[in-house]
Design an enzyme around this catalytic site. Structure first.
Site, PDB file in Angstrom:
ATOM      1  N   HIS A  87       0.827  -1.203   0.000  1.00 28.78           N
ATOM      2  CA  HIS A  87       0.000   0.000   0.000  1.00 28.78           C
ATOM      3  C   HIS A  87       0.862   1.253   0.000  1.00 28.78           C
ATOM      4  O   HIS A  87       2.024   1.249   0.431  1.00 28.78           O
ATOM      5  CB  HIS A  87      -0.922   0.009   1.219  1.00 28.78           C
ATOM      6  N   GLU A 195      -2.081  -7.367   7.608  1.00 29.90           N
ATOM      7  CA  GLU A 195      -0.791  -7.108   8.236  1.00 29.90           C
ATOM      8  C   GLU A 195      -0.687  -7.940   9.514  1.00 29.90           C
ATOM      9  O   GLU A 195      -1.651  -8.548   9.977  1.00 29.90           O
ATOM     10  CB  GLU A 195      -0.666  -5.608   8.530  1.00 29.90           C
TER      11      GLU A 195
END
Length: 302
Positions: A87, A195
Site C-alpha cells: 500500500h 498485516e
C-alpha cells in the site's frame, strides 16, 4: 490451471527480476517496478519458436515462457506470476517513522491517533494517494510500451490503506489493441493477507458494513464477519504465525484460481511472510512499491 490439493510446497524461482539479488537489509528498499531494470533481459528456451526474429519485448517473451511452464508441468505443478504491491504511505507510516525499537513508537502504536491525525486502520496520506496513482500510470504505460502483462485477478487486504491503494492502482486499466481484454475489476478481500495482527491499532480493521459502504466495488470473501475478531490488543503475531496465514492464502489461490498472473495488495509484513513461505530473499519494499515474484507450487507427496 490449478492444483486440487492443500498439501502444497511453494518455491520462488529467482533469476528473472533484478531485485532477486538485491541486499535484504536497509541499504536497499525497492521503490517500484520499472519496465527496464526490473525484468532481466535474458533468453528463454521458448524464444526460438515464439520469437525467431527477435521482435518481441522481454515481457512478452517472459509471459509466453510462463504459459509454457504451466503446459509442460502437466498438472503436477502450477506457476504463477504474483505482483506483490505494498500500500501507499498511510498515516500510520508517518507516525512510525521513528526506529521500531523506540519506546515512543511502541507507546503511540497502541493508540488510535493524536491531536493531529488518526492512524487506527489508517487511510492513505496525500503522498500515499500519489503513490497509488503512480502505480496506475505505470501499469498503463508499461502495458503499451513493454507489453507487460497485467494481473488477471486481484486480492487485497481489508485495511483501508490497501483498499484505497488497490482501487487507485488497478482500476480502469486498458490494454493496447490486440492485447486482449482485462477482466472486470472486482478485487477479492481476504483476511489472510492482513498485516501482522495485534497491539498496533493500525492493524485493526473496520467493520464489514463500513467496507461495503465505502468500497462497494470490492468482493468480500465468504465468512468475513462484521467486527474484527482476529486483532488482539495485547498479543502481537510472530513472523512464523503470519507465514502460516499467507501459506493458507496461497493454498486457496493455487487450488481454485486458474489465472497465471495475479496481484496482491497488502503490507510490508505480509510481503515478508510471503518471502518466508516461498523461500525468496527478504527484499525490503517501500510504501507504494510493487515486487513481482514467480512462484512454483507442487503437491507434497505423503
Amino acid at each position: 490451471m490449478t492444483l486440487g490439493s492443500t498439501k502444497l510446497r511453494y518455491t520462488a524461482l529467482t533469476g528473472y527480476f533484478q531485485h532477486d539479488a538485491q541486499p535484504t537489509d536497509r541499504s536497499f528498499e525497492a521503490v517500484s517496478i520499472t519496465p527496464v531494470p526490473c525484468l532481466i533481459d535474458r533468453g528463454y528456451e521458448t524464444d526460438k519458436s515464439f520469437d525467431p526474429l527477435g521482435e518481441k519485448s522481454s515481457w512478452e517473451r517472459f509471459a509466453h515462457y510462463l504459459d509454457h511452464l504451466n503446459e509442460a508441468a502437466g498438472g503436477k505443478a502450477v506457476y504463477k506470476l504474483l505482483y506483490a504491491a505494498r500500500h501507499g504511505q498511510g498515516y500510520h507510516n508517518v507516525e512510525t517513522e521513528q526506529p521500531t525499537s523506540s519506546p515512543a513508537q511502541s507507546y503511540w502504536a497502541k493508540l488510535d491517533g493524536d491531536d493531529k491525525m488518526t492512524w487506527a486502520d489508517a487511510h492513505l496520506t496525500h503522498t500515499g494517494i500519489g503513490q497509488a496513482k503512480a502505480m496506475n500510470t505505470f501499469w498503463e504505460d508499461a502495458a503499451v510500451t513493454t507489453k507487460l502483462p497485467l494481473a488477471r485477478r486481484h486480492y487485497v487486504s481489508p485495511h483501508a490503506r490497501c483498499l484505497e491503494t488497490c482501487e487507485l492502482a488497478f482500476s480502469n486499466l486498458t490494454l493496447p489493441p490486440g492485447g486482449g481484454e482485462v477482466p472486470a475489476f472486482k478485487p477479492l478481500i481476504k483476511e489472510l493477507i492482513r498485516e501482522r495482527l495485534g497491539i498496533h491499532t493500525c492493524d485493526r480493521r473496520r467493520t464489514r458494513t463500513w467496507i461495503q459502504e465505502n468500497h462497494p466495488i470490492f468482493a468480500i470473501e465468504e465468512g468475513f464477519v462484521e467486527k474484527d475478531e482476529l486483532w488482539k490488543p495485547d498479543v502481537r503475531e510472530t513472523l512464523a504465525e503470519h507465514a502460516v496465514r499467507v501459506k493458507a492464502f496461497l493454498d486457496e489461490v493455487f487450488a481454485s484460481d486458474d489465472a497465471p498472473i495475479i496481484s496482491v495488495t497488502a503490507h510490508s509484513g505480509t510481503i515478508m511472510a510471503l518471502y518466508e513461505v516461498i523461500g525468496h530473499p527478504a527484499v525490503r519494499v517501500a510504501p507504494g512499491a510493487i515486487i513481482p515474484v514467480l512462484i512454483k507450487a507442487e503437491v507434497v507427496e505423503g
